[in-house]
Write an enzyme that holds these catalytic residues in place. Structure first.
Site: not given
Ligand code: NAD
Length: 526
Positions: A264, A269, A289, A323
């Site tokens: 995420g 992260g 990641e 990402c």
């Molecule tokens: P996000 O960080 O908002 O959410 C990711 C997950 O974390 C979701 O399930 C969300 O509900 C959960 N989450 C959010 N806040 C949290 C907290 N405080 N504690 C625990 N869990 C929490 O990301 P998103 O908008 O769903 O996805 C987009 C992001 O993910 C972008 O930054 C993208 O670059 C990244 N991403 C990275 C990769 C990679 O392989 N590097 C792949 C896909 C997406």
């Protein structure tokens, strides 16, 4: 069924194949899914049982926000407790089942997913607003990920290695063993491949899992859970709980969790690494990641057609919500005008439409919040003296029921502007120019991220310089299909560096699986 099985597989790389048969079949499956499978109640799955404990919420379909993807249940702290308890109770039995049996169950899940791949891809398309090819490619990737990691377990004999003997009567060996219970927390944009990639590694290693998909991706979350459960995983081995940040935080902070696999944003992260990784009684693994601000360099020697195609696909595929998306392009000053002329025309010709339609290249942004960020970024660019080409919000008909925008190309921003540096996660490409490739790479490296970087060049020395100095986990060169978006098992690895992930600790690469296990050394006097 046989005709369907004979259709060509969609990968992210074979963009030029004849997919007319695939389209004909997939079109029917999408219509069926849209007509009969949306709007249903989709319970969580905890300890082998469906559960509607928690706060019910409807997830809107981003393609047409009048449609509900279904009703999901944001797990309450009590439900999080139940899921963790179920996973703990099942862990020893799962571990003791042995890796050959776990491999067989994983392969059974891959077979089920393969049999359902068009349905799952249709759900993914409707849930994320992916194009047809992107949605199908993602499910194929997920199937291969399961089979690849099952093969890795087998090829490494369950990760047991005999060591040298200091004494002939002393037997010494190392073995990798599961940690216990893993929380798997996934993002919205690759809800099938990333969720399964993380989960299957945790499971093959002998951990049990509590999986929380993005709140926007409960539909595929439930379909994946069904595949694993129906493949024969014992109750409690894989538990699905839905919900957003609150549920995720309750899960990540739970004392019954032994490790986290997270994909995420950078902010979430990093918080997990800080708070969970070393915030408890002892250090625990956090495989994180995260996001990226990914540069592409177009050198004077580049083939212009290839570069235009590659940058376009990287920047605007899946609406820039990858990402891996190439979100800043560095153009050599001698070709900048020629590149931009062609690039702007190619971007203006991209079809932005309902992604259920086969001609659609870009669907909607995932949410109204993403649209707001897009419009704010456009205004910021203009007020800093930049010029925004494209980037209009589309209105009328279906466009009024989703966040549909034309891709934005931004030129003339000051070199130190935050829009060149921060991940935006939208179809918004900033343009910078250079006269010296080494200097451009240094500027592209000067961001908190290090996920992907690409180069277009006809000079071997420039390619070498790029490969040696670009600070990213994933490097690619001269690809007309753009950044490698997938962790295609055995072919491409996906891994971050710096603020994008901790090297092979993040991405779905060749060395990913062992990280779900701890090493134990055995020395036995015989
Ligand atoms: P996000 O960080 O908002 O959410 C990711 C997950 O974390 C979701 O399930 C969300 O509900 C959960 N989450 C959010 N806040 C949290 C907290 N405080 N504690 C625990 N869990 C929490 O990301 P998103 O908008 O769903 O996805 C987009 C992001 O993910 C972008 O930054 C993208 O670059 C990244 N991403 C990275 C990769 C990679 O392989 N590097 C792949 C896909 C997406």
């Amino acid at each position: 069924m046989n005709d369907v099985a004979a259709l060509p597989r969609v990968t992210y790389s074979n963009i030029a194949e004849d997919f007319s048969g695939v389209h004909a079949h997939f079109g029917k499956v999408i219509a069926e899914m849209r007509g009969r499978q949306l709007g249903l109640e989709r319970p969580n799955h905890v300890g082998g049982r469906d559960s509607t404990e928690g706060t019910a919420y409807d997830a809107p379909c981003p393609i047409d926000r009048r449609l509900s993807l279904g009703t999901f249940f944001a797990a309450s702290p009590r439900e999080v407790d139940s899921a963790v308890a179920a996973a703990r109770a099942a862990q020893r039995g799962w571990r003791d089942l042995g890796w050959p049996r776990r491999v067989a169950l994983a392969r059974a899940a891959a077979d089920l997913l393969e049999a359902r791949k068009f349905e799952v891809a249709a759900a993914c398309l409707l849930e994320v607003g992916k194009s047809r090819m992107e949605a199908l490619g993602e499910v194929e990737e997920a199937i291969d990920l399961i089979r690849f990691y099952a093969g890795e377990m087998e090829a490494n004999d369950g990760f047991r290695r005999d060591l040298a003997r200091a004494n002939p009567r002393e037997e010494t060996f190392d073995v990798l063993r599961p940690y216990g219970v893993f929380a798997v927390i996934a993002p919205f944009n690759f809800p099938v491949a990333l969720s399964l990639g993380m989960s299957i590694c945790a499971l093959l290693a002998g951990n049990t899992v509590v999986f929380k998909p993005s709140p926007m991706a409960g539909l595929t979350g439930r379909l994946l859970s069904d595949c694993l459960v129906e493949a024969g995983l014992p109750a409690g081995v894989f538990n699905l709980i839905c919900g957003g940040a609150e549920t995720g935080a309750a899960l990540a902070a739970h004392s019954g969790i032994d490790g986290i696999a997270f994909t995420g944003s950078h902010a979430v992260g990093m918080r997990m690494l800080r708070e969970f990784g070393c915030g408890g009684r002892h250090a625990r693994p956090v495989l994180a990641e995260m996001g990226g601000k990914n540069p592409t360099y177009v050198a004077a020697s580049a083939d212009l057609d290839t570069a235009v195609s590659g940058v376009l696909r990287s920047a605007f595929g899946l609406q820039g919500q990858k990402c891996s998306a190439g979100s800043v392009v560095f153009l050599h000053e001698t070709l900048a005008d020629a590149f931009l002329d062609r690039f702007r025309s190619a971007a203006a010709a991209l079809v932005v439409d309902d992604p259920c339609e086969r001609e659609s290249f870009m669907g909607p942004l995932i949410s109204e919040a993403a649209l707001e960020r897009f419009e704010t970024s456009r205004m910021q660019a203009k007020s800093a003296g930049g010029r925004v080409h494209g980037g209009e919000r589309l209105t009328g008909g279906l466009y009024d029921h989703g966040a549909y925008v034309r891709p934005a190309i931004v030129t003339g921003l000051p070199d130190d502007h935050a829009l060149h540096r921060d991940e935006l996660f939208m179809p918004f490409l900033t343009v910078r120019t250079f006269s010296d490739l080494g200097d451009a790479i240094a500027r592209g490296n000067a961001v908190p991220y290090g996920l992907t970087a690409g180069v277009y060049t006809g000079e071997p020395a420039e390619l070498e310089e790029f490969l040696e100095t670009a600070e990213a986990g994933v490097l690619y060169a001269n690809r007309a299909s753009g950044a490698t978006t997938g962790a295609w098992p055995g072919i491409q690895t996906f891994c971050g560096w710096k603020g994008s992930g901790t090297g092979s600790k993040g991405g779905l690469g060749a060395w990913y699986l062992p990280q779900f296990m701890r090493e134990q050394s055995h020395t036995i006097m015989r």
